[in-house]
Scaffold this active site. Structure first.
Site, PDB file in Angstrom:
ATOM      1  N   CYS A  83      -2.682   5.912   5.399  1.00 44.94           N
ATOM      2  CA  CYS A  83      -4.104   6.162   5.212  1.00 44.94           C
ATOM      3  C   CYS A  83      -4.705   6.700   6.519  1.00 44.94           C
ATOM      4  CB  CYS A  83      -4.797   4.870   4.817  1.00 44.94           C
ATOM      5  SG  CYS A  83      -4.832   3.685   6.156  1.00 44.94           S
ATOM      6  N   CYS A 123       0.835  -1.204   0.000  1.00 47.70           N
ATOM      7  CA  CYS A 123       0.000   0.000   0.000  1.00 47.70           C
ATOM      8  C   CYS A 123       0.867   1.249   0.000  1.00 47.70           C
ATOM      9  CB  CYS A 123      -0.989   0.010   1.175  1.00 47.70           C
ATOM     10  SG  CYS A 123      -0.238   0.095   2.796  1.00 47.70           S
ATOM     11  N   ASP A 171       2.441   2.616   2.357  1.00 44.59           N
ATOM     12  CA  ASP A 171       2.359   3.430   3.560  1.00 44.59           C
ATOM     13  C   ASP A 171       3.581   3.215   4.445  1.00 44.59           C
ATOM     14  OD1 ASP A 171       0.015   4.369   2.654  1.00 44.59           O
ATOM     15  OD2 ASP A 171      -1.240   3.107   3.918  1.00 44.59           O
ATOM     16  N   CYS A 206      -3.873  -1.847   8.996  1.00 45.47           N
ATOM     17  CA  CYS A 206      -3.273  -0.519   9.154  1.00 45.47           C
ATOM     18  C   CYS A 206      -2.831  -0.288  10.597  1.00 45.47           C
ATOM     19  CB  CYS A 206      -4.260   0.560   8.748  1.00 45.47           C
ATOM     20  SG  CYS A 206      -5.027   0.274   7.149  1.00 45.47           S
TER      21      CYS A 206
HETATM   22 FE1  FES Z   1      -1.733   0.620   4.424  1.00 43.86          FE
HETATM   23 FE2  FES Z   1      -3.723   1.730   5.776  1.00 43.86          FE
HETATM   24  S1  FES Z   1      -3.765   1.042   3.737  1.00 43.86           S
HETATM   25  S2  FES Z   1      -1.689   1.473   6.372  1.00 43.86           S
END
Ligand code: FES
Length: 142
Positions: free
Chosen positions: A59, A34, A36, A103
């Site tokens: 996110c 993702c 992140d 997450c």
């Molecule tokens: Fe990866 Fe939320 S989508 S931390």
């Protein structure tokens, strides 16, 4: 997707955002899928976490869980932070949608990574205390 009021509130007003230039422990974890990334800074004095800050390219759920996680460990002994689970953070936020549960792992792992860094700086092998901190690929639990 339904978020609890607490999640929305922490997302809108995240606590402890920023960095600590002279941190005693810094941890960075991320998820390649993702994209992140979470960075956690700890100030530790006499075994007490006197300050904690985080920065994330994450996110909304990652922001809210990190905000709550920092609130839960600030002012607490290192032992408490070691025991903090993403489940406890999610419960403190009144839950997260299942697809966003991964997450919350980012915050837990970033704290563990920062504690590992702290122990390493003290000349202590962190692995028996903190355990293995997953690498970047698996930190998000996907
Ligand atoms: Fe990866 Fe939320 S989508 S931390």
């Amino acid at each position: 997707m339904i978020y609890s009021e607490k999640v929305m509130e922490h997302f809108a007003n995240p606590r402890n955002v920023g960095e600590i230039p002279d941190a005693d422990g810094v941890g960075e974890v991320g998820n390649a899928k993702c994209g992140d990334i979470m960075k956690m800074y700890l100030k530790i004095d006499n075994g007490i976490i006197t300050d904690v800050k985080f920065k994330t390219f994450g996110c909304g759920a990652a922001v809210a869980t990190s905000s709550m996680a920092t609130e839960l460990i600030k002012g607490k002994p290192v032992e408490d932070a070691l025991k903090l689970t993403n489940k406890a953070v999610v419960e403190a936020l009144d839950g997260l949608p299942t697809v966003k549960l991964h997450c919350s792992v980012l915050a837990e792992q970033a704290i563990k990574a920062a504690l590992s860094d702290y122990y390493r700086k003290q000349g202590v092998d962190p692995e028996p205390i903190v355990g293995a901190v997953p690498d970047v690929e698996t930190a998000c639990g996907i």
